[in-house]
Scaffold this motif. Structure first.
Motif, PDB file in Angstrom:
ATOM      1  N   ILE A   1      -4.639  -1.459   8.906  1.00 47.55           N
ATOM      2  CA  ILE A   1      -3.355  -1.942   8.396  1.00 47.55           C
ATOM      3  C   ILE A   1      -2.209  -1.158   9.013  1.00 47.55           C
ATOM      4  O   ILE A   1      -1.201  -1.724   9.433  1.00 47.55           O
ATOM      5  N   ASN A   2      -2.364   0.161   9.044  1.00 50.42           N
ATOM      6  CA  ASN A   2      -1.332   1.037   9.607  1.00 50.42           C
ATOM      7  C   ASN A   2      -1.996   2.064  10.507  1.00 50.42           C
ATOM      8  O   ASN A   2      -2.538   3.056  10.022  1.00 50.42           O
TER       9      ASN A   2
ATOM     10  N   ALA B   1       2.552   0.730   3.712  1.00 52.69           N
ATOM     11  CA  ALA B   1       2.349  -0.434   4.562  1.00 52.69           C
ATOM     12  C   ALA B   1       2.538  -1.654   3.675  1.00 52.69           C
ATOM     13  O   ALA B   1       2.104  -1.661   2.522  1.00 52.69           O
TER      14      ALA B   1
ATOM     15  N   HIS C   1       0.883  -1.170   0.000  1.00 50.17           N
ATOM     16  CA  HIS C   1       0.000   0.000   0.000  1.00 50.17           C
ATOM     17  C   HIS C   1       0.921   1.220   0.000  1.00 50.17           C
ATOM     18  O   HIS C   1       1.700   1.416   0.946  1.00 50.17           O
ATOM     19  N   HIS C   2       0.827   2.041  -1.019  1.00 48.16           N
ATOM     20  CA  HIS C   2       1.809   3.121  -1.172  1.00 48.16           C
ATOM     21  C   HIS C   2       1.235   4.270  -1.990  1.00 48.16           C
ATOM     22  O   HIS C   2       0.110   4.190  -2.504  1.00 48.16           O
TER      23      HIS C   2
ATOM     24  N   PRO D   1       0.661  -7.225   8.641  1.00 51.05           N
ATOM     25  CA  PRO D   1       1.099  -5.936   8.099  1.00 51.05           C
ATOM     26  C   PRO D   1       2.373  -5.423   8.766  1.00 51.05           C
ATOM     27  O   PRO D   1       2.637  -5.708   9.935  1.00 51.05           O
TER      28      PRO D   1
ATOM     29  N   HIS E   1      -5.547   7.245   3.351  1.00 50.18           N
ATOM     30  CA  HIS E   1      -4.667   6.704   4.386  1.00 50.18           C
ATOM     31  C   HIS E   1      -5.201   6.964   5.792  1.00 50.18           C
ATOM     32  O   HIS E   1      -4.616   6.489   6.768  1.00 50.18           O
TER      33      HIS E   1
ATOM     34  N   HIS F   1       4.608  -1.587   8.934  1.00 48.53           N
ATOM     35  CA  HIS F   1       4.719  -0.195   8.506  1.00 48.53           C
ATOM     36  C   HIS F   1       6.045   0.382   8.996  1.00 48.53           C
ATOM     37  O   HIS F   1       6.813  -0.306   9.645  1.00 48.53           O
ATOM     38  N   GLU F   2       6.321   1.618   8.617  1.00 48.73           N
ATOM     39  CA  GLU F   2       7.594   2.318   8.785  1.00 48.73           C
ATOM     40  C   GLU F   2       8.582   1.810   7.732  1.00 48.73           C
ATOM     41  O   GLU F   2       8.999   0.636   7.760  1.00 48.73           O
TER      42      GLU F   2
ATOM     43  N   TYR G   1      -7.858   1.474   6.121  1.00 46.12           N
ATOM     44  CA  TYR G   1      -6.398   1.591   6.061  1.00 46.12           C
ATOM     45  C   TYR G   1      -5.801   1.647   7.465  1.00 46.12           C
ATOM     46  O   TYR G   1      -4.717   1.094   7.703  1.00 46.12           O
TER      47      TYR G   1
ATOM     48  N   ILE H   1      10.471  -1.838   7.286  1.00 50.01           N
ATOM     49  CA  ILE H   1      10.135  -2.704   6.158  1.00 50.01           C
ATOM     50  C   ILE H   1      11.395  -3.107   5.398  1.00 50.01           C
ATOM     51  O   ILE H   1      11.584  -4.278   5.044  1.00 50.01           O
TER      52      ILE H   1
END
Length: 242
Positions: free
Chosen positions: A47-48, A55, A5-6, A63, A39, A65-66, A44, A70
């Motif tokens: 997820i984050n 994420a 997810h970006h 999931p 987001h 994040h960061e 979402y 990652i």
């Protein structure tokens, strides 16, 4: 399959795409529309919970994040090619470098948000702004959105942000030393961490500082970065377009 997810122009998302490209890892791309504040949507945030991109959903559905976390996870899980030094001390230097760069993100926001997010936020009524800010989980990001909508950054603030980002180039010049990369003799996630910053400095914020006469080692480093196939595969294009 990995699911990312970006957002195309997100600095942190660019980092993770670079890392995935260097590893040659396939993933499903799910673009988050930040202008519509996707987001900060309930789905979402499951997820984050920080309400930022990127994420990464792992193969088992968990999931992460960061972006720095990652990238470290990807390097540990998919060790070939390695993106961290084998020496423990140099690995620690890599982590410190990522933390240092992360601390400068506010200076990048001063320049980045004006291109799209500020234009969107400026159209909201006071009532709309208040409702949207309620959905932002971080006080820091609430302030950033408020500034984007109602208090554009002044020229003095832009000048100070530019100064701090140029200091980043100064520090890079020292770290590269006589080598080619930032930490040790090999390309690593330390280099990946700073690519989005240097990209923006080079294309808009302070392009004159990227000249060999000002930062010769950084200029050589940047040429080597752009020549890597992963740079193109990760779609690190101009900031004003995806």
């Amino acid at each position: 399959m990995l699911v990312l997810h970006h957002a195309w122009r997100s600095s942190a998302s660019r980092r993770v795409r670079l890392c995935l490209a260097e590893k040659g890892l396939a993933y499903e791309s799910r673009v988050v529309d930040m202008e519509r504040m996707e987001h900060h949507s309930p789905d979402y945030l499951k997820i984050n919970p920080n309400g930022v991109v990127p994420a990464l959903i792992l193969n088992d559905g968990r999931p992460l994040h960061e972006s720095g976390t990652i990238c470290e996870y990807l390097d540990e899980t998919y060790p070939d090619p390695p993106l961290r030094p084998s020496d423990p001390y140099q690995r620690a230097v890599v982590r410190n470098w990522i933390r240092h760069v992360d601390g400068l993100i506010g200076n990048l926001i001063v320049f980045n948000w004006v291109h799209s997010l500020a234009k969107v936020a400026a159209r909201w009524s006071d009532e709309e702004l208040a409702e949207r800010l309620k959905k932002v989980p971080s006080k820091e990001r609430q302030e950033a959105w408020y500034r984007a909508a109602r208090k554009p950054y002044t020229e003095e603030e832009r000048t100070e942000a530019r100064r701090k980002l140029v200091l980043l180039l100064d520090r890079m010049e020292e770290m590269i030393g006589q080598g080619r990369w930032l930490v040790g003799d090999n390309y690593s996630i330390a280099d990946i961490a700073v690519v989005p910053f240097v990209k923006r400095i080079d294309e808009e914020i302070a392009p004159d500082e990227m000249q060999p006469a000002r930062h010769s080692r950084v200029a050589l480093w940047w040429a080597a970065i752009q020549a890597r196939p992963a740079f193109r595969e990760a779609r690190i294009g101009p900031f004003t377009t995806p």
